[in-house]
Enzyme design. Sequence first.
Site, PDB file in Angstrom:
ATOM      1  N   ASP A   6      16.749 -16.063  -3.582  1.00  0.00           N
ATOM      2  CA  ASP A   6      16.857 -15.683  -4.983  1.00  0.00           C
ATOM      3  C   ASP A   6      15.500 -15.988  -5.610  1.00  0.00           C
ATOM      4  O   ASP A   6      15.135 -17.153  -5.821  1.00  0.00           O
ATOM      5  CB  ASP A   6      17.961 -16.514  -5.645  1.00  0.00           C
ATOM      6  N   HIS A   7      14.733 -14.939  -5.928  1.00  0.00           N
ATOM      7  CA  HIS A   7      13.355 -15.117  -6.363  1.00  0.00           C
ATOM      8  C   HIS A   7      13.249 -15.711  -7.774  1.00  0.00           C
ATOM      9  O   HIS A   7      12.150 -16.059  -8.222  1.00  0.00           O
ATOM     10  CB  HIS A   7      12.611 -13.783  -6.312  1.00  0.00           C
ATOM     11  N   ARG A   8      14.381 -15.849  -8.471  1.00  0.00           N
ATOM     12  CA  ARG A   8      14.354 -16.540  -9.758  1.00  0.00           C
ATOM     13  C   ARG A   8      14.124 -18.037  -9.567  1.00  0.00           C
ATOM     14  O   ARG A   8      13.597 -18.719 -10.442  1.00  0.00           O
ATOM     15  CB  ARG A   8      15.683 -16.338 -10.505  1.00  0.00           C
TER      16      ARG A   8
END
Length: 510
Positions: free
Chosen positions: A482-484
């Site tokens: 999850d690149h967040r």
Amino acid sequence: MVREFELPDVGEGLAEAEIVSWLVSVGDAVTEDQPVAEVETDKAVVEVPSPVNGTVKEILAEEGEMVPVGNVIITFATEEDETASEESGDTESDESEAESAISAVSEVGDEDEDAEAGGTAAKGGRVFASPSARRLARELDVDIAAVEGSGPGGRVSDADVRAHAASDDEEEAVESAVEPATAKVGEDDEEEPAPTGDVARAGRDQTLAAPATRRLAEEESVNLDDVPTDETRDGEAFVRPEQVREFAETQRAAQAADTEAVQAGQEAGAVSTTPEQVDQRETREPYTGIRRTIGEQMETSKYTAPHVTHHDEVDVTKLVETRARLKEEAEARGQKLSYMPFVLKAVVAGLREYPVLNSQLDEEADEIVTKHYYNIGVAAATDAGLMVPVVDAVDQKGLLQLSEEMNELVAAARDRSIAREDMQGGTFSITNFGAIGGEYATPIINYPETAILGLGAIKEKPRVVDGEVVPRHVLTLSLSIDHRVIDGAEAAAFTNTVKEHLQNPELLLL
């Protein structure tokens, strides 16, 4: 006094469930906590127990029916009620109950009356069978009560169901071979009248059939309203499984003949086609139950967490050798040792060094929640779709214990008997698409987790070692994040730690 039993919430926040199978019949004596039905939730198939000691009075939901939580699905006459009835000597009431029971049994729609009369369930006993065996029995149109179980305590297995179905097929073959001769002998004596009216005609507006027959029709891509029949129930046409099979065979034969005719026409220069030649090119099945739940979870994950996938590969030649040495010892202790326990341990080593991959984003509080415990989900392919059992406290267990727990959880997921809590509380997940030969993929994160590791197949590939090209065992890795929450550099560093422990299995001992 009749005791009504409502469908309970057998899962967390469940709104409805499908009645998979009834384990009792009208008139059966039951004891408190005895399973009376199997229902499918959005996670698994679970057994629903009786709340009382008594007798089954009425079954109010059919197998295959979706029932809202809180609806009455079955009623019981308690033992106290039966005693009071006997003391009053109300014979008319007894006769009325008997008639009601007979009517209810016929409404359940069991196609094989003889088998039901002789089966275990009809005698008041319970058929012991796994959910997968019951599901297979429905698919093969086998009366589970007529199957002789070979397992402990007479438990019916999948193999028992298949063996019973095979014996039925042999009997049908013998009967079909004898029938033409019998018909020929009797045709001079009496001519059977042809069916007439709305019941026999095809293209009816309504047709009655048992749930198993409807499932067979769906599998055969047959419209029940088109199946010829001269049998009725309550004034409506009633279709049996053998009629569906016969109609399907006739349709396939006609379609094959059309195909041959088209091919012959094409060879002669003709290229025209007819609507009948493209019939039955599509089939439909309900998007419900576990399949729908999996789809909704995937959709939520994909459209909530921006996915990035990091790909790499690792030389696991030493791991292959280590596992081969330990495999015999594991088998001597009654365990089957796969590569997965080694991967579980390597993943924990990576999560210890890069804990951000063992986290969850609390969107309401705007906080990143880092977990300091290691509950690893292991994706398992089942008939209903991908399910993810969770192995708790991986860091506190040895290879053999991990192997045992993982194998039990995966088996429970595949036969749909896994408990809901056994698929909750995960902090990181692993999926092994290499089991079917794949190498790389882009796994979807098991939301709200923030990462998932995909394993490819271990294959021999040429590698340069000490200046020479030699064959080595290579495992491919696909890590989705999850690149967040997780940066690409952290994903790569985590993968390198996992690789290091898989390349040198002795590090797992530290």
